[in-house]
Design a protein around this motif. Structure first.
Motif, PDB file in Angstrom:
ATOM      1  N   UNK A  27       0.840  -1.204   0.000  1.00  0.00           N
ATOM      2  CA  UNK A  27       0.000   0.000   0.000  1.00  0.00           C
ATOM      3  C   UNK A  27       0.868   1.244   0.000  1.00  0.00           C
ATOM      4  N   UNK A  28       0.285   2.340  -0.433  1.00  0.00           N
ATOM      5  CA  UNK A  28       0.952   3.640  -0.431  1.00  0.00           C
ATOM      6  C   UNK A  28      -0.029   4.689   0.084  1.00  0.00           C
ATOM      7  N   UNK A  29       0.421   5.508   1.037  1.00  0.00           N
ATOM      8  CA  UNK A  29      -0.435   6.511   1.664  1.00  0.00           C
ATOM      9  C   UNK A  29       0.213   7.887   1.570  1.00  0.00           C
ATOM     10  N   UNK A  51       3.558   1.747  18.125  1.00  0.00           N
ATOM     11  CA  UNK A  51       2.765   1.044  19.124  1.00  0.00           C
ATOM     12  C   UNK A  51       2.015  -0.076  18.407  1.00  0.00           C
ATOM     13  N   UNK A  52       2.572  -1.292  18.454  1.00  0.00           N
ATOM     14  CA  UNK A  52       1.955  -2.412  17.762  1.00  0.00           C
ATOM     15  C   UNK A  52       1.928  -2.182  16.256  1.00  0.00           C
ATOM     16  N   UNK A  53       0.744  -2.287  15.675  1.00  0.00           N
ATOM     17  CA  UNK A  53       0.578  -2.069  14.238  1.00  0.00           C
ATOM     18  C   UNK A  53       0.197  -0.632  13.924  1.00  0.00           C
ATOM     19  N   UNK A  55      -2.067   2.989  10.113  1.00  0.00           N
ATOM     20  CA  UNK A  55      -2.332   1.581  10.380  1.00  0.00           C
ATOM     21  C   UNK A  55      -1.424   0.766   9.465  1.00  0.00           C
ATOM     22  N   UNK A  56      -0.437   0.091  10.035  1.00  0.00           N
ATOM     23  CA  UNK A  56       0.568  -0.606   9.241  1.00  0.00           C
ATOM     24  C   UNK A  56       0.022  -1.851   8.546  1.00  0.00           C
ATOM     25  N   UNK A  57      -1.186  -2.271   8.912  1.00  0.00           N
ATOM     26  CA  UNK A  57      -1.775  -3.435   8.242  1.00  0.00           C
ATOM     27  C   UNK A  57      -2.337  -3.069   6.871  1.00  0.00           C
ATOM     28  N   UNK A 114      -4.200   2.769   6.321  1.00  0.00           N
ATOM     29  CA  UNK A 114      -5.182   3.807   6.662  1.00  0.00           C
ATOM     30  C   UNK A 114      -4.518   4.909   7.479  1.00  0.00           C
ATOM     31  N   UNK A 115      -4.868   6.161   7.176  1.00  0.00           N
ATOM     32  CA  UNK A 115      -4.273   7.317   7.834  1.00  0.00           C
ATOM     33  C   UNK A 115      -5.306   8.058   8.658  1.00  0.00           C
ATOM     34  N   UNK A 116      -4.933   8.378   9.903  1.00  0.00           N
ATOM     35  CA  UNK A 116      -5.714   9.276  10.741  1.00  0.00           C
ATOM     36  C   UNK A 116      -4.805  10.417  11.148  1.00  0.00           C
TER      37      UNK A 116
END
Length: 465
Positions: free
Chosen positions: A412-414, A427-429, A443-445, A448-450
């Motif tokens: 993926x690319x963000x 912190x985790x994923x 979200x490294x899975x 997704x960006x917040x």
């Protein structure tokens, strides 16, 4: 993410940290309450006297007294509010709240404008210790820091946060934001506290600083007492400049796990230079780069095979993000492949010296020697994280991609919506990134960006490309 004109109007009627704004807003609310009171009295009087209702008279009572102060208030609020700003510090600490939720602590510089015009903008800056939720941008706590100059978060010891305030130190409780100690509370060492951030460091759960008398001091975080340090610290431990780049390292070259080859970012121009036997140019940060899986030394010569391109996807100024918590073993494949002498069998040949110099220029031009002690930052799926630019423009937004070294594909690319990153926390994923204007959580899975915009005080979310 930018505020619309309507957003600015709505925000103007909310209390903030500007005293003049809050006083003015309170006056308007008082006038509005008085208008409502007299409008109700007007209606009751008409009912009692059984007179005809006049809309014009009613509106003049209800709205008339508010027109001028509201217009003046909005002009001042929008103009000065647009000139005001909130700038985050460059360091952050990730922690868990009492409810087990993820949180980020940092410092902010809040500039409140009180005058703007042809001669510039004037106001004052206040510094705060702040804890935010990277999930929502919601403020968990905020504590005003001592006045004295530019403030910055030094680090964490146990359940305490240590802030440099320009004049000294301020200790804050991690979970509640309560101030536990200020500069004046450090009796005995108060007069030795330096007024420069680079002279403090948090190491091995102790706070160390360079005293004004030339000695090293340490502070015990448990009882907040200080004394001359008897060991555990040296001059090289202290940063030479600001906190920028601390715990955030990148490299253009790394090693593929289980494969005796390097993975490197190379542009077409660099590849042509290597193949032709010329010297690599060092200022190619805006070139389109491709991932190559290669050895830089083959048969005692510096060479890179063009058939070893990993992926057709181009990255502009691409770099691998390294994990500061995973140090590379000193005897692994990476070090062997970056040691020219260990790869060359005939060190007495006439061409050895020239090839050695060329190898040094090649690897130096790719930044090999700057960040080789850490392993790449990986996701739970084994992907490596690559950050790169969206365009060749100097102010281009950064992108983050997840690259799988086994399948040689980009997961993926963000788009990160910012042109610089000063710090990271894992912190985790979830990977939290701190920039000059944003707090971002990836979200490294799935990519997704917040994000939270400090300037606009607004939360947003984006899906990967």
């Amino acid at each position: 993410m930018e505020l619309t004109f309507w957003d600015r109007i709505v925000r103007a009627f909310q209390y903030d940290q500007a005293i003049w704004h809050n006083i003015f807003l309170t006056i308007i609310y008082v006038i509005a309450a008085a208008c409502v009171f007299f409008a109700i009295r007007y209606i009751r009087g008409l009912i009692q006297k059984k007179e005809r209702f006049s809309i014009a008279a009613f509106l003049s009572i209800l709205i008339g007294p508010l027109v001028f102060p509201v217009i003046l208030f909005l002009i001042l609020s929008i103009a000065l509010g647009g000139a005001s700003s909130v700038t985050p510090g460059q360091n952050m600490v990730a922690f868990k709240t009492s409810d087990g939720e993820d949180a980020i602590a940092l410092s902010t510089a809040n500039f409140l404008a009180n005058e703007t015009g042809r001669y510039g903008t004037h106001g004052r800056t206040r510094y705060y210790a702040v804890a935010l939720s990277p999930e929502t941008g919601e403020e968990i706590w905020q504590t005003k820091l001592e006045r004295g100059g530019e403030a910055e978060l030094l680090g964490k010891t146990g359940d305490k946060l240590w802030y440099f305030t320009g004049n000294g130190l301020q200790v804050i409780a991690l979970k509640s934001g309560k101030t536990l100690a200020k500069t004046t509370d450090f009796k005995g060492i108060q007069n030795q506290l330096p007024k420069q951030y680079k002279n403090y460091i948090v190491k091995n759960q102790f706070v160390y600083f360079k005293g004004l008398d030339g000695q090293f001091y340490q502070i015990n975080p448990k009882n907040l007492t200080g004394q001359v340090a008897k060991g555990g610290i040296q001059a090289t431990d202290f940063p030479e400049s600001s906190v920028s780049g601390k715990r955030f390292e990148t490299t253009q070259i790394t090693t593929n796990p289980g494969n005796n080859q390097l993975v490197a970012f190379l542009s077409d121009k660099e590849m042509q230079s290597i193949q032709s036997g010329g010297d690599i140019e060092t200022d190619l940060e805006n070139e389109r780069s491709y991932l190559y899986e290669t050895k830089f030394v083959e048969q005692n010569k510096v060479a890179v095979s063009p058939e070893q391109k990993v992926s057709p996807q181009a990255f502009i100024a691409g770099e691998f993000i390294l994990d500061p918590n995973k140090k590379r073993p000193p005897n692994d494949a990476f070090h062997k492949l970056t040691d020219f002498e260990s790869q060359v069998t005939d060190t007495n040949s006439s061409s050895y010296s020239a090839d050695y110099i060329r190898f040094a220029r090649l690897t130096g031009g790719l930044g090999l020697s700057t960040s080789s002690k850490y392993l790449p930052l990986t996701t739970s799926k084994g992907d490596w994280l690559i950050w790169h630019c969206e365009t060749t423009d100097m102010a281009s937004n950064l992108k983050l991609s997840a690259f799988n070294p086994k399948t040689k594909t980009v997961s993926w690319t963000t788009d990160l919506h910012t042109s610089s990153i000063s710090n990271t926390a894992r912190q985790g994923d979830k990977l939290t990134l701190l920039s000059n204007g944003y707090l971002l959580e990836i979200n490294l899975k799935n990519g997704d960006l917040k994000g939270y915009s400090f300037e606009n005080d607004r939360f947003f979310s984006k899906k990967p490309e």
